[in-house]
Write a protein that holds these residues in place. Structure first.
Motif, short mmCIF file in Angstrom:
data_model
loop_
_atom_site.label_atom_id
_atom_site.label_comp_id
_atom_site.label_asym_id
_atom_site.label_seq_id
_atom_site.Cartn_x
_atom_site.Cartn_y
_atom_site.Cartn_z
N UNK A 20 0.77 -1.33 0.15
CA UNK A 20 0.21 -0.11 0.07
C UNK A 20 0.86 1.45 0.09
N UNK A 21 2.04 1.29 -0.37
CA UNK A 21 2.90 2.39 -0.11
C UNK A 21 3.00 2.95 -1.74
N UNK A 22 3.12 2.04 -2.63
CA UNK A 22 2.70 2.88 -3.99
C UNK A 22 1.36 2.53 -4.33
N UNK A 23 0.44 3.63 -4.67
CA UNK A 23 -0.79 3.70 -5.26
C UNK A 23 -0.88 3.15 -6.72
N UNK A 24 -0.10 3.85 -7.58
CA UNK A 24 0.04 3.95 -8.96
C UNK A 24 1.31 3.88 -9.39
N UNK A 25 1.48 3.35 -10.59
CA UNK A 25 2.92 3.38 -11.34
C UNK A 25 2.60 3.45 -12.76
N UNK A 26 3.39 4.14 -13.43
CA UNK A 26 3.39 4.67 -14.80
C UNK A 26 4.69 4.50 -15.51
N UNK A 27 4.78 4.26 -16.97
CA UNK A 27 6.09 4.58 -17.54
C UNK A 27 5.72 5.93 -18.22
N UNK A 28 6.89 6.68 -18.43
CA UNK A 28 6.41 7.89 -19.16
C UNK A 28 6.15 7.84 -20.62
N UNK A 29 5.25 8.38 -20.97
CA UNK A 29 5.19 8.23 -22.70
C UNK A 29 6.01 8.55 -23.48
N UNK A 30 7.15 9.38 -23.04
CA UNK A 30 8.24 9.59 -23.88
C UNK A 30 9.34 8.61 -23.60
#
Length: 133
Positions: free
Chosen positions: A69-79
């Motif tokens: 529960x420490x990281x709610x979401x994560x993404x790769x940058x589109x660039x």
């Protein structure tokens, strides 16, 4: 990009996190920090090979933080220039302490930007009188 709700610079997090700092918005418009946005990019001179050597451990550690529960979401940058995390933290220091447990951070391969975020304060106006608390 400036929006009616932005402060016109990427360093707005400093103004929002320090009471009394002029940010171009009245102090009542500064939300309570509910999460911290963390943007990570490889440091200048770090090779993809250096990153990939640590990626298996990084993935395992990141998934553990998500499951805890420490990281709610994560993404790769589109660039393709890094990653973005939404961390369950109330301060930049709390988010930094969480992110510094990850292998890529321990190897000092990344530059990090920490941006405290919270509710969009102008939405309170839609709730009517008495909702300004």
């Amino acid at each position: 990009m400036n929006t009616p709700f932005s402060h016109g610079s990427s360093s707005g997090s400093v103004a929002q996190s320090q009471p009394g700092v002029a940010s171009g918005a009245p102090s009542v418009a500064i939300p309570k920090t509910t999460e911290v946005l963390v943007i990570q990019t490889p440091k200048k001179g770090v090779t993809p090979q250096q990153i990939m050597a640590v990626i298996p451990a990084e993935i395992r550690a990141t998934v553990k933080l998500y499951l805890d529960g420490k990281i709610r979401q994560w993404y790769s940058r589109g660039d393709g220039k890094g990653v973005i995390f939404l961390v369950d933290a109330k301060t930049e220091d709390e988010a930094r302490a969480i992110m510094e447990t990850l292998p890529l951070a321990k190897e000092q391969l990344l530059d990090d930007e920490y941006i405290p975020v919270g509710p969009l304060m102008p939405l309170r106006a839609l709730m009517g009188p008495g909702a300004q608390q």
